[in-house]
Design a protein around this motif. Sequence first.
Motif, PDB file in Angstrom:
ATOM      1  N   ALA A  19       0.866  -1.189   0.000  1.00  0.00           N
ATOM      2  CA  ALA A  19       0.000   0.000   0.000  1.00  0.00           C
ATOM      3  C   ALA A  19       0.898   1.233   0.000  1.00  0.00           C
ATOM      4  O   ALA A  19       1.992   1.222   0.556  1.00  0.00           O
ATOM      5  N   ALA A  20       0.409   2.270  -0.637  1.00  0.00           N
ATOM      6  CA  ALA A  20       1.117   3.554  -0.658  1.00  0.00           C
ATOM      7  C   ALA A  20       0.218   4.589   0.009  1.00  0.00           C
ATOM      8  O   ALA A  20      -1.012   4.527  -0.112  1.00  0.00           O
ATOM      9  N   TYR A  21       0.836   5.516   0.723  1.00  0.00           N
ATOM     10  CA  TYR A  21       0.051   6.566   1.367  1.00  0.00           C
ATOM     11  C   TYR A  21      -0.654   7.395   0.297  1.00  0.00           C
ATOM     12  O   TYR A  21      -0.028   7.862  -0.658  1.00  0.00           O
ATOM     13  N   ASP A  22      -1.955   7.591   0.469  1.00  0.00           N
ATOM     14  CA  ASP A  22      -2.772   8.313  -0.505  1.00  0.00           C
ATOM     15  C   ASP A  22      -2.835   9.792  -0.129  1.00  0.00           C
ATOM     16  O   ASP A  22      -3.751  10.241   0.547  1.00  0.00           O
ATOM     17  N   MET A  23      -1.844  10.540  -0.577  1.00  0.00           N
ATOM     18  CA  MET A  23      -1.758  11.960  -0.242  1.00  0.00           C
ATOM     19  C   MET A  23      -2.952  12.741  -0.797  1.00  0.00           C
ATOM     20  O   MET A  23      -3.447  13.663  -0.154  1.00  0.00           O
ATOM     21  N   SER A  34      -9.621   4.720   0.382  1.00  0.00           N
ATOM     22  CA  SER A  34      -8.336   4.691   1.093  1.00  0.00           C
ATOM     23  C   SER A  34      -8.506   4.796   2.608  1.00  0.00           C
ATOM     24  O   SER A  34      -7.566   4.537   3.356  1.00  0.00           O
ATOM     25  N   HIS A  35      -9.691   5.155   3.065  1.00  0.00           N
ATOM     26  CA  HIS A  35      -9.978   5.243   4.503  1.00  0.00           C
ATOM     27  C   HIS A  35     -10.457   3.917   5.080  1.00  0.00           C
ATOM     28  O   HIS A  35     -10.734   3.829   6.278  1.00  0.00           O
ATOM     29  N   THR A  36     -10.578   2.892   4.242  1.00  0.00           N
ATOM     30  CA  THR A  36     -11.137   1.607   4.685  1.00  0.00           C
ATOM     31  C   THR A  36     -10.153   0.465   4.484  1.00  0.00           C
ATOM     32  O   THR A  36      -9.235   0.556   3.660  1.00  0.00           O
ATOM     33  N   ALA A  37     -10.392  -0.625   5.201  1.00  0.00           N
ATOM     34  CA  ALA A  37      -9.577  -1.824   5.016  1.00  0.00           C
ATOM     35  C   ALA A  37      -9.726  -2.356   3.602  1.00  0.00           C
ATOM     36  O   ALA A  37      -8.741  -2.720   2.952  1.00  0.00           O
ATOM     37  N   THR A  38     -10.960  -2.386   3.101  1.00  0.00           N
ATOM     38  CA  THR A  38     -11.213  -2.915   1.762  1.00  0.00           C
ATOM     39  C   THR A  38     -10.462  -2.110   0.708  1.00  0.00           C
ATOM     40  O   THR A  38      -9.786  -2.682  -0.154  1.00  0.00           O
ATOM     41  N   GLY A  39     -10.573  -0.792   0.769  1.00  0.00           N
ATOM     42  CA  GLY A  39      -9.872   0.050  -0.194  1.00  0.00           C
ATOM     43  C   GLY A  39      -8.367  -0.109  -0.114  1.00  0.00           C
ATOM     44  O   GLY A  39      -7.681  -0.176  -1.134  1.00  0.00           O
ATOM     45  N   GLY A  44      -4.513  -0.738  -2.880  1.00  0.00           N
ATOM     46  CA  GLY A  44      -3.117  -0.456  -2.575  1.00  0.00           C
ATOM     47  C   GLY A  44      -2.836   0.994  -2.240  1.00  0.00           C
ATOM     48  O   GLY A  44      -1.712   1.455  -2.351  1.00  0.00           O
ATOM     49  N   LYS A  45      -3.882   1.732  -1.824  1.00  0.00           N
ATOM     50  CA  LYS A  45      -3.718   3.118  -1.389  1.00  0.00           C
ATOM     51  C   LYS A  45      -4.421   3.274  -0.057  1.00  0.00           C
ATOM     52  O   LYS A  45      -5.517   2.728   0.146  1.00  0.00           O
ATOM     53  N   ALA A  46      -3.805   4.048   0.861  1.00  0.00           N
ATOM     54  CA  ALA A  46      -4.384   4.184   2.194  1.00  0.00           C
ATOM     55  C   ALA A  46      -4.019   5.501   2.831  1.00  0.00           C
ATOM     56  O   ALA A  46      -2.996   6.094   2.507  1.00  0.00           O
ATOM     57  N   VAL A  47      -4.874   5.936   3.740  1.00  0.00           N
ATOM     58  CA  VAL A  47      -4.534   6.950   4.727  1.00  0.00           C
ATOM     59  C   VAL A  47      -4.519   6.214   6.055  1.00  0.00           C
ATOM     60  O   VAL A  47      -4.775   5.011   6.114  1.00  0.00           O
ATOM     61  N   CYS A  48      -4.242   6.901   7.132  1.00  0.00           N
ATOM     62  CA  CYS A  48      -4.032   6.217   8.409  1.00  0.00           C
ATOM     63  C   CYS A  48      -5.194   5.304   8.812  1.00  0.00           C
ATOM     64  O   CYS A  48      -4.974   4.182   9.275  1.00  0.00           O
ATOM     65  N   TRP A  92       2.933   5.283   9.708  1.00  0.00           N
ATOM     66  CA  TRP A  92       4.186   6.008   9.887  1.00  0.00           C
ATOM     67  C   TRP A  92       5.407   5.142   9.594  1.00  0.00           C
ATOM     68  O   TRP A  92       6.514   5.654   9.492  1.00  0.00           O
ATOM     69  N   ASP A  93       5.213   3.820   9.442  1.00  0.00           N
ATOM     70  CA  ASP A  93       6.304   2.936   9.033  1.00  0.00           C
ATOM     71  C   ASP A  93       6.387   2.773   7.517  1.00  0.00           C
ATOM     72  O   ASP A  93       7.280   2.103   7.012  1.00  0.00           O
ATOM     73  N   ASP A  94       5.445   3.368   6.784  1.00  0.00           N
ATOM     74  CA  ASP A  94       5.457   3.288   5.325  1.00  0.00           C
ATOM     75  C   ASP A  94       6.085   4.564   4.777  1.00  0.00           C
ATOM     76  O   ASP A  94       5.527   5.652   4.919  1.00  0.00           O
ATOM     77  N   PRO A  95       7.268   4.472   4.147  1.00  0.00           N
ATOM     78  CA  PRO A  95       7.945   5.675   3.655  1.00  0.00           C
ATOM     79  C   PRO A  95       7.078   6.474   2.678  1.00  0.00           C
ATOM     80  O   PRO A  95       6.391   5.909   1.828  1.00  0.00           O
ATOM     81  N   VAL A  96       7.098   7.798   2.827  1.00  0.00           N
ATOM     82  CA  VAL A  96       6.407   8.718   1.917  1.00  0.00           C
ATOM     83  C   VAL A  96       7.453   9.673   1.363  1.00  0.00           C
ATOM     84  O   VAL A  96       8.166  10.297   2.151  1.00  0.00           O
ATOM     85  N   PRO A  97       7.604   9.803   0.040  1.00  0.00           N
ATOM     86  CA  PRO A  97       6.829   9.068  -0.956  1.00  0.00           C
ATOM     87  C   PRO A  97       7.154   7.578  -0.908  1.00  0.00           C
ATOM     88  O   PRO A  97       8.185   7.168  -0.369  1.00  0.00           O
TER      89      PRO A  97
END
Length: 164
Positions: A19-23, A34-39, A44-48, A92-97
């Motif tokens: 997954a990549a942080y969805d800025m 991106s706000h859900t487990a399913t998304g 492969g995109k997420a926010v916290c 916070w353990d997933d590097p951004v970018p």
Amino acid sequence: ELTPIDAVVAVHDYLVLNAAYDMQAYQSGETTPSHTATGTLLNGKAVCSGYASAFQLLMATAGIPCKYVYNDTHAWNLVQLDKEWYHIDVTWDDPVPDTPGETSYSFFMMTDDEIKSYDSHQVWTIQDAENILCTSTKYRLYPYRNFICATAQEALLYIRLQAN
């Protein structure tokens, strides 16, 4: 057979690596998949909240107690191993970018005191729980904090060294 800590590392690393942080979702302030487990798991995109929900779902699948933790600005998890609770913040353990193949363990298996030293983690509410304390340092990887492991095997080696 995976031990519980092996399962926690595997799920942590799976989410960080897949997954990549969805800025864009973060900046828009709108609720997206991106706000859900399913998304998070399907797109492969997420926010916290997506990372934390996906982590909680996968821990439930593994039979490992896990709680969703949040405040006004952030969400993460508590996970229980050996009757002790730990903070784990996959976001916070997933590097951004996004940096393919790399994961951090800076926010892996932390105590209350450790996580409170970061502005976004000073207060929290635990979903469906009261007053869980995180005081154990058994799995905290302290000597390896801020070290980026390229593989789950590296992370497991460090966990085993720390746990002995």
